[in-house]
Design an enzyme around this catalytic site. Structure first.
Site, PDB file in Angstrom:
ATOM      1  N   LYS A 300       0.782  -1.236   0.000  1.00  0.00           N
ATOM      2  CA  LYS A 300       0.000   0.000   0.000  1.00  0.00           C
ATOM      3  C   LYS A 300       0.819   1.295   0.000  1.00  0.00           C
ATOM      4  CE  LYS A 300      -3.925  -1.880  -0.175  1.00  0.00           C
ATOM      5  NZ  LYS A 300      -4.069  -2.232  -1.589  1.00  0.00           N
ATOM      6  N   TYR A 387      -6.962  -5.340  -1.522  1.00  0.00           N
ATOM      7  CA  TYR A 387      -5.682  -5.449  -2.226  1.00  0.00           C
ATOM      8  C   TYR A 387      -5.711  -4.636  -3.520  1.00  0.00           C
ATOM      9  CZ  TYR A 387      -1.281  -7.572  -3.601  1.00  0.00           C
ATOM     10  OH  TYR A 387       0.035  -7.765  -3.945  1.00  0.00           O
TER      11      TYR A 387
HETATM   12  C1  PHB Z   1       7.174  -5.807  -4.859  1.00  0.00           C
HETATM   13  O1  PHB Z   1       8.180  -5.156  -4.573  1.00  0.00           O
HETATM   14  O2  PHB Z   1       7.010  -6.286  -6.002  1.00  0.00           O
HETATM   15  C2  PHB Z   1       6.162  -6.051  -3.813  1.00  0.00           C
HETATM   16  C3  PHB Z   1       6.375  -5.596  -2.511  1.00  0.00           C
HETATM   17  C4  PHB Z   1       5.417  -5.815  -1.534  1.00  0.00           C
HETATM   18  C5  PHB Z   1       4.260  -6.511  -1.859  1.00  0.00           C
HETATM   19  C6  PHB Z   1       4.042  -6.944  -3.145  1.00  0.00           C
HETATM   20  C7  PHB Z   1       4.995  -6.715  -4.132  1.00  0.00           C
HETATM   21  O3  PHB Z   1       3.331  -6.750  -0.896  1.00  0.00           O
END
Ligand code: PHB
Ligand code: APR
Length: 393
Positions: A300, A387
C-alpha cells in the site's frame, strides 16, 4: 544567501512530491521540488511495485501513465501459499474485473521526473531542506543547502513529502502531532534478480521458517523477499543461502523450482507501522511516507502516497486561487480515514503471513485466517477489494 519566492515548496522527490508538483503545475500553480539525494540515486532506488486499479487510472488521467500502461504487468490474481499448497485468489473475478499493475516505484519516479523536465519546472537534486520557519505566518520559508550554497525559499505553503524521519515533522512544535507506531519483530530481506519469473502472479507464502514473497518487475527480472529476524545483516546472507531459503519456504509438491539468476540489488528493511496525525500544521501539509508508514505486506505504501496528493492538489489549488480553504481544512481527516484502513489491511496481511517464533496460539490463529481466506468467498472478496483498490474508496 540567495532568496527565491514561489507558491508551493515541496520537500522530497519521491512519488508524493513529484506527483504533487505535476498536478499543481497543470493547474498553473508555481512550485519548487527539493530533493536531498542525487538524481541518479533516486532513479535507481528499488522500492515497491504494486499499483492499485484506481491509482493506475489516476496516474493515467494525470498524464503520467503512458509507460506504465505499456510496460506494467497487469495481474488478475495472487497466490497464497501455506502448508506447501498454493491457493489462487482470483482478484478480478472477485472484484468486477478489476486488476493490479506491477510496475516499479522507481519507474513511476522516472516518468514523473521526465514529465517535469519536459516543461522545465524547478526540480533541485542534492538540495537538502535544513530548516522551516514561519509556519503560522502568511509566508513560511525553508532553508536549503545546495551545491551552489545556501538558499531560502519563501512560499504560500510548504508540503512535506520527505518520507519517514523527515525534516517537516521535526519542524512542528513537539506535542502538536501525535505519532502512533507499531514495530514488528522481523524485517524483509529483498532482492532483485536477473531471472525470468517462474510464475505469472505474485505468491505470498507462509512457511514455519518464515514469510516469503515472489514478485517481479519484468519478463526478465524477479523481485523476491524473505522475512528475517530484525537484527539480521546482509553479511549473513550470501547468495546461496538466499536461494536455498527461498526454495525451502516456497516449495510445494508440484511446482517448478524458482528461477535463479544474478542478484543485482539487495537490502534489509525493518517492518513497522506509523501514523502521524494531524497531517497539517498551519501552512505545512504532510503527504506520503512523511505522515504514514505501512508494512509492505499489503503493498500500500506508494498507493497511499498517490492518494494523498490526489486530495491535496485540488485543496491547495482552491485555497491559492480562490481563497476557499474548506478542502484544505478537511484534508487531514479525509486522508487519515483511508490511511487507517490501509494500516488495518497491512497489519492483517502481515500478521497472517509471518509465523511467530514462539507463540503457537498466535500461529493457530494465523492458520485459521489463511484457511478462511481460501475457503470462504466473502473473506476472499474482502481481501481482493482491499488489495486491488483500497486507496480509492
Ligand atoms: C514488490 O516489490 O514487487 C512487492 C512488494 C510488496 C508486496 C508486493 C509486491 O506486498
Ligand atoms: N530535504 C530534501 N529532501 C528530503 C529531505 C530533506 N530534508 N528529507 C527527505 N528527503 C527526500 C528523500 O531523499 C526522498 O527522496 O524525500 C523523499 C521522500 O520520498 P519517498 O521516501 O519515496 O516517499 P513518498 O514520496 O512519500 O513515497 C512513498 O516510498 O518508501 C516508499 O513504501 C513507500 O511506496 C512508498 C513510497
Amino acid at each position: 544567501m540567495e532568496s527565491v519566492r514561489t507558491q508551493v515548496v515541496i520537500i522530497g522527490a519521491g512519488p508524493a512530491g513529484l506527483l504533487l508538483g505535476h498536478l499543481l503545475h497543470r493547474e498553473g500553480i508555481d512550485n519548487i521540488v527539493l530533493e536531498r539525494r542525487s538524481n541518479e540515486y533516486v532513479l535507481q532506488r528499488v522500492r515497491a511495485g504494486v499499483i492499485e486499479w484506481g491509482i493506475a487510472n489516476f496516474l493515467e488521467e494525470a498524464g503520467v501513465g503512458q509507460r506504465m500502461r505499456a510496460e506494467g504487468l497487469v495481474h488478475h490474481g495472487i497466490e497464497m501459499r501455506f502448508d506447501g499448497v498454493s491457493h489462487r485468489i482470483a482478484l478480478s473475478d472477485l472484484y468486477d474485473g478489476r486488476a493490479i499493475t506491477v510496475y516499479g516505484q522507481q519507474e513511476v519516479v522516472k516518468d514523473l521526473i521526465n514529465v517535469r523536465r519536459s516543461y522545465d519546472a524547478p526540480l533541485h537534486f542534492d538540495s537538502e531542506v535544513t530548516g522551516i520557519e514561519g509556519l503560522n505566518s502568511a509566508h513560511p520559508t525553508v532553508t536549503v543547502t545546495a551545491p551552489e550554497g545556501e538558499m531560502t525559499i519563501s512560499a504560500d505553503f510548504v508540503v512535506g513529502c520527505d518520507g519517514s524521519h523527515g525534516v517537516s515533522v521535526e519542524s512542528v512544535p513537539r506535542g502538536y502531532m501525535r505519532r502512533f507506531e507499531r514495530v514488528y519483530p522481523f524485517s524483509w530481506l529483498g532482492i532483485l534478480a536477473e531471472a525470468p519469473p517462474a510464475t505469472e502472479e505474485l505468491i505470498y507464502t507462509r512457511h514455519s521458517r518464515g514469510f516469503a514473497l515472489y514478485s517481479m518487475r519484468s519478463p526478465t527480472l524477479s523481485r523476491l523477499y524473505l522475512g528475517v529476524r530484525p537484527d539480521e545483516t546482509l553479511d549473513a546472507w550470501p547468495d546461496e543461502r538466499i536461494w536455498e531459503e527461498l526454495t525451502v519456504r516456497m516449495a510445494t509438491d508440484h511446482t517448478a523450482e524458482i528461477g535463479q539468476g544474478p542478484i543485482i540489488e539487495r537490502g534489509i528493511t525493518p517492518m513497522r507501522s506509523i501514523v502521524v496525525a494531524p497531517m497539517r500544521y498551519g501552512r505545512l501539509l504532510l503527504a506520503g511516507d512523511a505522515a504514514h508508514i505501512v508494512p509492505p505486506t499489503g503493498a500500500k505504501g506508494m498507493n497511499l502516497a498517490v492518494a494523498d496528493v490526489r486530495l491535496l492538489a485540488p485543496a491547495l489549488v482552491a485555497r491559492i486561487r480562490g481563497g476557499d480553504e474548506s478542502l484544505l481544512n478537511s484534508y487531514s481527516d479525509d486522508s487519515l480515514r483511508r490511511v487507517w484502513r490501509a494500516e488495518e489491511f497491512s497489519t492483517y496481511m502481515t500478521q497472517m503471513l509471518h509465523p511467530h517464533p514462539t507463540d503457537d496460539f498466535e500461529n493457530g490463529v494465523q492458520m485459521a485466517r489463511l484457511r478462511q481466506v481460501v475457503e470462504s468467498e466473502p473473506a476472499a472478496r474482502a481481501l481482493a477489494r482491499n488489495y486491488v483498490n483500497l486507496s480509492s474508496v
